[in-house]
Scaffold this motif. Structure first.
Motif, short mmCIF file in Angstrom:
data_model
loop_
_atom_site.label_atom_id
_atom_site.label_comp_id
_atom_site.label_asym_id
_atom_site.label_seq_id
_atom_site.Cartn_x
_atom_site.Cartn_y
_atom_site.Cartn_z
N GLU A 125 1.71 0.61 18.35
CA GLU A 125 0.57 1.33 18.90
C GLU A 125 -0.54 1.36 17.86
O GLU A 125 -0.30 1.13 16.67
CB GLU A 125 0.97 2.76 19.27
N ASP A 126 -1.76 1.68 18.30
CA ASP A 126 -2.88 1.81 17.36
C ASP A 126 -2.53 2.80 16.26
O ASP A 126 -1.94 3.85 16.53
CB ASP A 126 -4.14 2.29 18.09
N GLY A 127 -2.87 2.46 15.04
CA GLY A 127 -2.65 3.35 13.91
C GLY A 127 -1.30 3.18 13.24
O GLY A 127 -1.06 3.76 12.19
N ASP A 128 -0.40 2.40 13.82
CA ASP A 128 0.88 2.14 13.18
C ASP A 128 0.67 1.25 11.96
O ASP A 128 -0.32 0.51 11.87
CB ASP A 128 1.85 1.46 14.14
N PHE A 129 1.60 1.31 11.02
CA PHE A 129 1.53 0.51 9.81
C PHE A 129 2.18 -0.84 10.05
O PHE A 129 3.39 -0.93 10.25
CB PHE A 129 2.22 1.25 8.65
N ILE A 130 1.36 -1.88 10.02
CA ILE A 130 1.84 -3.25 10.17
C ILE A 130 1.54 -3.96 8.86
O ILE A 130 0.38 -4.27 8.57
CB ILE A 130 1.13 -3.99 11.32
N ALA A 144 1.18 -6.86 5.93
CA ALA A 144 0.82 -8.29 5.95
C ALA A 144 2.09 -9.14 5.93
O ALA A 144 2.13 -10.22 6.51
CB ALA A 144 -0.06 -8.61 4.75
N ASN A 145 3.12 -8.63 5.29
CA ASN A 145 4.39 -9.32 5.16
C ASN A 145 5.37 -8.80 6.22
O ASN A 145 6.52 -8.48 5.91
CB ASN A 145 4.92 -9.09 3.74
N GLN A 146 4.91 -8.72 7.45
CA GLN A 146 5.66 -8.05 8.52
C GLN A 146 6.98 -8.74 8.86
O GLN A 146 7.94 -8.09 9.23
CB GLN A 146 4.81 -7.96 9.78
N TYR A 147 7.03 -10.06 8.76
CA TYR A 147 8.20 -10.80 9.23
C TYR A 147 9.04 -11.36 8.09
O TYR A 147 8.52 -11.74 7.06
CB TYR A 147 7.76 -11.97 10.13
N LEU A 148 10.35 -11.40 8.32
CA LEU A 148 11.27 -12.01 7.37
C LEU A 148 12.19 -12.96 8.12
O LEU A 148 12.92 -12.53 9.03
CB LEU A 148 12.13 -10.94 6.67
N ASN A 149 12.15 -14.23 7.75
CA ASN A 149 13.12 -15.18 8.26
C ASN A 149 14.37 -15.01 7.42
O ASN A 149 14.37 -15.29 6.23
CB ASN A 149 12.59 -16.62 8.15
N THR A 150 15.42 -14.51 8.02
CA THR A 150 16.66 -14.23 7.28
C THR A 150 17.41 -15.51 6.90
O THR A 150 18.29 -15.46 6.06
CB THR A 150 17.61 -13.34 8.09
N LEU A 170 7.81 -2.16 11.21
CA LEU A 170 6.78 -1.32 11.81
C LEU A 170 6.92 0.10 11.27
O LEU A 170 8.01 0.67 11.32
CB LEU A 170 6.94 -1.28 13.34
N GLY A 171 5.84 0.63 10.73
CA GLY A 171 5.79 2.04 10.37
C GLY A 171 5.11 2.77 11.52
O GLY A 171 4.00 2.43 11.90
N SER A 172 5.78 3.73 12.11
CA SER A 172 5.30 4.34 13.35
C SER A 172 4.92 5.81 13.19
O SER A 172 5.58 6.56 12.48
CB SER A 172 6.37 4.22 14.42
N HIS A 173 3.86 6.20 13.89
CA HIS A 173 3.47 7.61 13.97
C HIS A 173 4.36 8.37 14.94
O HIS A 173 4.36 9.60 14.97
CB HIS A 173 2.02 7.74 14.47
N ASN A 174 5.09 7.64 15.75
CA ASN A 174 5.91 8.25 16.80
C ASN A 174 7.38 8.10 16.48
O ASN A 174 7.81 7.12 15.89
CB ASN A 174 5.63 7.56 18.15
N PHE A 175 8.16 9.09 16.93
CA PHE A 175 9.61 8.97 16.89
C PHE A 175 10.17 9.84 17.99
O PHE A 175 9.78 10.99 18.16
CB PHE A 175 10.20 9.42 15.55
N ARG A 188 0.86 -1.18 0.00
CA ARG A 188 0.00 0.00 0.00
C ARG A 188 0.89 1.23 0.00
O ARG A 188 2.04 1.14 0.39
CB ARG A 188 -0.96 0.00 1.18
N SER A 189 0.34 2.34 -0.41
CA SER A 189 1.12 3.58 -0.35
C SER A 189 1.40 3.90 1.11
O SER A 189 0.49 3.90 1.92
CB SER A 189 0.36 4.72 -1.01
N PHE A 190 2.64 4.18 1.39
CA PHE A 190 3.02 4.50 2.77
C PHE A 190 2.65 5.95 3.03
O PHE A 190 3.15 6.85 2.36
CB PHE A 190 4.51 4.28 2.92
N PRO A 191 1.75 6.20 3.98
CA PRO A 191 1.29 7.58 4.21
C PRO A 191 2.42 8.52 4.61
O PRO A 191 3.35 8.13 5.31
CB PRO A 191 0.32 7.43 5.39
N GLY A 192 2.34 9.76 4.16
CA GLY A 192 3.37 10.74 4.45
C GLY A 192 3.43 11.17 5.90
O GLY A 192 4.39 11.78 6.31
#
Length: 120
Positions: free
Chosen positions: A58-63, A65-71, A42-47, A17-21
């Motif tokens: 937290e609620d509203g963060d971008f998670i 569907a493909n959140q995990y990667l087994n390296t 994790l895409g976060s509203h906080n920094f 999805r487009s990553f919100p600005g």
């Protein structure tokens, strides 16, 4: 190779999805399973450069569907060396094509229970 695997993973996340600005930060967390290292996104509203807890979900963060990667990198490899490799890979990706990493101001990587490293 690990760099290709990470690049492809981030590319899939970017296509999801487009990553919100309004997301100022991305956190790439590292954790260890019984046999390999995993990454999670994790895409976060906080920094907060002074408080690594901003990277907690937290609620509203971008998670994605493909959140995990087994390296597929053995967890017997020294964790410090593995973390340094991930920092370097993310730095190289951001400098070259960037993708989703160019869409935010702050990128941090680290083990979930440790200190975070900021990607320049």
């Amino acid at each position: 190779m690990l760099d290709t695997k990470v690049k492809n993973w981030l590319s899939k996340i970017g296509e999801e999805r487009s990553f919100p600005g309004d997301f100022p930060a991305i956190y790439v967390g590292i954790f260890e399973s019984e046999s390999t290292y995993f990454l999670h996104f994790l895409g976060s509203h906080n920094f907060d450069s002074e408080d690594g807890d901003w990277a907690c979900e937290e609620d509203g963060d971008f998670i994605p569907a493909n959140q995990y990667l087994n390296t597929e990198v053995s967890s017997e490899e020294d964790w410090v060396i593995f973390e340094q490799k991930i920092v370097q890979i993310l730095t190289d990706i951001k400098k070259s094509e960037g993708g989703i990493l160019k869409l935010v101001k702050h990128i941090a990587v680290g083990f979930d229970e440790g200190e975070l490293s900021l990607i320049p």
